[in-house]
Design a protein around this motif. Structure first.
Motif, PDB file in Angstrom:
ATOM      1  N   MET A   3      18.278   2.099  90.252  1.00 34.19           N
ATOM      2  CA  MET A   3      17.652   2.049  88.934  1.00 34.19           C
ATOM      3  C   MET A   3      18.423   1.083  88.036  1.00 34.19           C
ATOM      4  O   MET A   3      19.651   1.022  88.089  1.00 34.19           O
ATOM      5  CB  MET A   3      17.644   3.438  88.308  1.00 34.19           C
ATOM      6  CG  MET A   3      16.733   4.396  89.030  1.00 34.19           C
ATOM      7  SD  MET A   3      16.715   5.976  88.213  1.00 34.19           S
ATOM      8  CE  MET A   3      17.593   6.936  89.416  1.00 34.19           C
ATOM      9  N   THR A  27       7.247  -7.382  84.400  1.00 32.75           N
ATOM     10  CA  THR A  27       6.716  -6.239  85.161  1.00 32.75           C
ATOM     11  C   THR A  27       6.035  -6.710  86.433  1.00 32.75           C
ATOM     12  O   THR A  27       6.222  -6.126  87.510  1.00 32.75           O
ATOM     13  CB  THR A  27       5.719  -5.449  84.281  1.00 32.75           C
ATOM     14  OG1 THR A  27       6.390  -5.022  83.104  1.00 32.75           O
ATOM     15  CG2 THR A  27       5.162  -4.263  85.018  1.00 32.75           C
ATOM     16  N   GLU A  31       6.977  -5.720  90.301  1.00 32.84           N
ATOM     17  CA  GLU A  31       5.989  -5.069  91.156  1.00 32.84           C
ATOM     18  C   GLU A  31       5.631  -5.911  92.372  1.00 32.84           C
ATOM     19  O   GLU A  31       5.321  -5.367  93.439  1.00 32.84           O
ATOM     20  CB  GLU A  31       4.743  -4.715  90.345  1.00 32.84           C
ATOM     21  CG  GLU A  31       5.013  -3.587  89.350  1.00 32.84           C
ATOM     22  CD  GLU A  31       3.856  -3.309  88.426  1.00 32.84           C
ATOM     23  OE1 GLU A  31       2.882  -4.109  88.396  1.00 32.84           O
ATOM     24  OE2 GLU A  31       3.936  -2.296  87.707  1.00 32.84           O
ATOM     25  N   LYS A  36       9.250  -0.974  90.686  1.00 34.00           N
ATOM     26  CA  LYS A  36       8.402  -0.242  89.752  1.00 34.00           C
ATOM     27  C   LYS A  36       9.073  -0.239  88.378  1.00 34.00           C
ATOM     28  O   LYS A  36      10.265   0.037  88.262  1.00 34.00           O
ATOM     29  CB  LYS A  36       8.214   1.188  90.256  1.00 34.00           C
ATOM     30  CG  LYS A  36       7.287   2.022  89.429  1.00 34.00           C
ATOM     31  CD  LYS A  36       6.900   3.330  90.111  1.00 34.00           C
ATOM     32  CE  LYS A  36       8.112   4.205  90.350  1.00 34.00           C
ATOM     33  NZ  LYS A  36       7.770   5.563  90.793  1.00 34.00           N
ATOM     34  N   ILE A  38       9.405   1.670  85.096  1.00 31.75           N
ATOM     35  CA  ILE A  38       9.175   3.038  84.631  1.00 31.75           C
ATOM     36  C   ILE A  38       8.753   3.054  83.165  1.00 31.75           C
ATOM     37  O   ILE A  38       7.824   3.758  82.781  1.00 31.75           O
ATOM     38  CB  ILE A  38      10.466   3.884  84.786  1.00 31.75           C
ATOM     39  CG1 ILE A  38      10.999   3.817  86.211  1.00 31.75           C
ATOM     40  CG2 ILE A  38      10.249   5.312  84.334  1.00 31.75           C
ATOM     41  CD1 ILE A  38      10.048   4.325  87.265  1.00 31.75           C
ATOM     42  N   LYS A  39       9.440   2.259  82.341  1.00 34.45           N
ATOM     43  CA  LYS A  39       9.182   2.295  80.904  1.00 34.45           C
ATOM     44  C   LYS A  39       9.462   0.919  80.312  1.00 34.45           C
ATOM     45  O   LYS A  39      10.391   0.232  80.729  1.00 34.45           O
ATOM     46  CB  LYS A  39      10.086   3.352  80.263  1.00 34.45           C
ATOM     47  CG  LYS A  39      10.008   3.456  78.766  1.00 34.45           C
ATOM     48  CD  LYS A  39      10.812   4.629  78.212  1.00 34.45           C
ATOM     49  CE  LYS A  39      12.287   4.477  78.458  1.00 34.45           C
ATOM     50  NZ  LYS A  39      13.098   5.499  77.794  1.00 34.45           N
ATOM     51  N   ASP A  64      12.928  -0.252  81.919  1.00 29.38           N
ATOM     52  CA  ASP A  64      13.566   0.650  82.869  1.00 29.38           C
ATOM     53  C   ASP A  64      12.914   0.371  84.216  1.00 29.38           C
ATOM     54  O   ASP A  64      11.696   0.497  84.360  1.00 29.38           O
ATOM     55  CB  ASP A  64      13.363   2.108  82.478  1.00 29.38           C
ATOM     56  CG  ASP A  64      14.273   2.540  81.339  1.00 29.38           C
ATOM     57  OD1 ASP A  64      15.218   1.800  81.020  1.00 29.38           O
ATOM     58  OD2 ASP A  64      14.022   3.622  80.770  1.00 29.38           O
ATOM     59  N   GLU A  66      12.959   0.570  88.642  1.00 27.91           N
ATOM     60  CA  GLU A  66      13.396   1.051  89.955  1.00 27.91           C
ATOM     61  C   GLU A  66      13.020  -0.033  90.939  1.00 27.91           C
ATOM     62  O   GLU A  66      11.836  -0.274  91.185  1.00 27.91           O
ATOM     63  CB  GLU A  66      12.696   2.357  90.331  1.00 27.91           C
ATOM     64  CG  GLU A  66      13.289   3.582  89.709  1.00 27.91           C
ATOM     65  CD  GLU A  66      12.667   4.861  90.244  1.00 27.91           C
ATOM     66  OE1 GLU A  66      12.101   4.846  91.364  1.00 27.91           O
ATOM     67  OE2 GLU A  66      12.730   5.866  89.539  1.00 27.91           O
ATOM     68  N   GLU A  95      20.776   7.117  86.196  1.00 27.07           N
ATOM     69  CA  GLU A  95      19.459   7.685  85.916  1.00 27.07           C
ATOM     70  C   GLU A  95      18.936   7.108  84.604  1.00 27.07           C
ATOM     71  O   GLU A  95      19.706   6.677  83.753  1.00 27.07           O
ATOM     72  CB  GLU A  95      19.513   9.210  85.830  1.00 27.07           C
ATOM     73  CG  GLU A  95      20.394   9.745  84.730  1.00 27.07           C
ATOM     74  CD  GLU A  95      20.441  11.255  84.724  1.00 27.07           C
ATOM     75  OE1 GLU A  95      19.630  11.837  83.966  1.00 27.07           O
ATOM     76  OE2 GLU A  95      21.249  11.816  85.467  1.00 27.07           O
ATOM     77  N   HIS A  96      17.608   7.108  84.487  1.00 21.45           N
ATOM     78  CA  HIS A  96      17.003   6.589  83.259  1.00 21.45           C
ATOM     79  C   HIS A  96      17.041   7.655  82.181  1.00 21.45           C
ATOM     80  O   HIS A  96      16.943   8.852  82.458  1.00 21.45           O
ATOM     81  CB  HIS A  96      15.556   6.164  83.514  1.00 21.45           C
ATOM     82  CG  HIS A  96      15.445   4.965  84.390  1.00 21.45           C
ATOM     83  ND1 HIS A  96      16.000   3.753  84.070  1.00 21.45           N
ATOM     84  CD2 HIS A  96      14.833   4.778  85.584  1.00 21.45           C
ATOM     85  CE1 HIS A  96      15.739   2.885  85.019  1.00 21.45           C
ATOM     86  NE2 HIS A  96      15.042   3.479  85.956  1.00 21.45           N
ATOM     87  N   LYS A  98      15.799   9.985  79.350  1.00 16.13           N
ATOM     88  CA  LYS A  98      14.533  10.661  79.068  1.00 16.13           C
ATOM     89  C   LYS A  98      14.162  10.428  77.613  1.00 16.13           C
ATOM     90  O   LYS A  98      15.012  10.470  76.734  1.00 16.13           O
ATOM     91  CB  LYS A  98      14.657  12.166  79.321  1.00 16.13           C
ATOM     92  CG  LYS A  98      15.100  12.523  80.727  1.00 16.13           C
ATOM     93  CD  LYS A  98      14.001  12.239  81.727  1.00 16.13           C
ATOM     94  CE  LYS A  98      14.399  12.737  83.097  1.00 16.13           C
ATOM     95  NZ  LYS A  98      14.617  11.665  84.052  1.00 16.13           N
TER      96      LYS A  98
END
Length: 153
Positions: A3, A27, A31, A36, A38-39, A64, A66, A95-96, A98
Motif C-alpha cells: 500500500m 488512477t 489500474e 487499485k 482506494i481513495k 491511496d 494498492e 495501512e491506509h 480510515k
C-alpha cells in the motif's frame, strides 16, 4: 499487495477540472498495471512555504494506492514527465488511514483565538511589569546593585 500514498502538487494556473484529469490519469496508470486506487483526495489550492518553479501556490492531490512496485515505478515515471506536476512523493504505508486524511480534518481544529493565542495558558497581557510577582516575593533579600564604576574597579 503493498500500500502506498502518492501526493502530487500541480501548477497553480491549472483549473480544478485539469487537476481532476491529472488524478484520473494517475488512477488509469495504476489500474493498467494491475493496481487499485482506494481513495482520491483533492486538498485544493494551497500556499507553498517557498517558491517551486516560480509557483507560490499549488493544487495538492493525494491517492491511496494498492499496487506492485512496478506500477508505482511507472506512475512516478509518468508523473516526472508531466509538466503540470511540480512535485510528487510516494510513501509506502502499512495501512491506509480510515476516513478523511489529516489535511482534510485540519478544519476541525479550533481557531488560534479559541486556543488562547500564542501563549497558551499563560496570561501575560495584563501583567504589570513593575509590580513584584506574588510567587517570587519582593526580592528584598538581595542587596542593591553597585554602580558600574565600582564594579570595574
Amino acid at each position: 499487495m503493498p500500500m502506498y500514498e502518492h501526493v502530487f502538487l500541480a501548477r497553480q494556473d491549472l483549473s480544478q477540472a485539469q487537476v481532476d484529469a491529472l488524478a484520473e490519469n494517475a488512477t488509469k496508470i495504476v489500474e493498467d498495471n494491475e493496481g487499485k486506487v482506494i481513495k482520491t483526495e483533492t486538498w485544493g489550492l494551497r500556499t507553498l512555504t517557498y517558491k517551486i518553479q516560480k509557483n507560490r501556490k499549488a493544487h495538492f492531490v493525494m491517492l491511496d494506492i494498492e499496487a506492485s512496485g512496478a506500477a508505482i515505478a511507472e506512475l512516478e515515471r509518468q508523473t516526472r514527465m508531466n509538466e503540470d506536476v511540480i512535485r510528487y512523493m510516494t510513501v509506502r504505508v502499512d495501512e491506509h488511514e480510515k476516513g478523511p486524511s489529516v489535511m482534510m480534518r485540519k478544519s476541525d481544529r479550533p481557531e488560534r483565538s479559541e486556543r488562547g493565542g500564542f501563549g497558551g495558558d499563560r496570561d501575560r497581557g495584563d501583567r504589570d511589569r513593575g509590580a513584584p510577582r506574588p510567587d517570587r516575593g519582593d526580592r528584598g533579600d538581595r542587596p542593591d546593585r553597585a554602580p558600574r564604576a565600582e564594579q570595574e574597579a
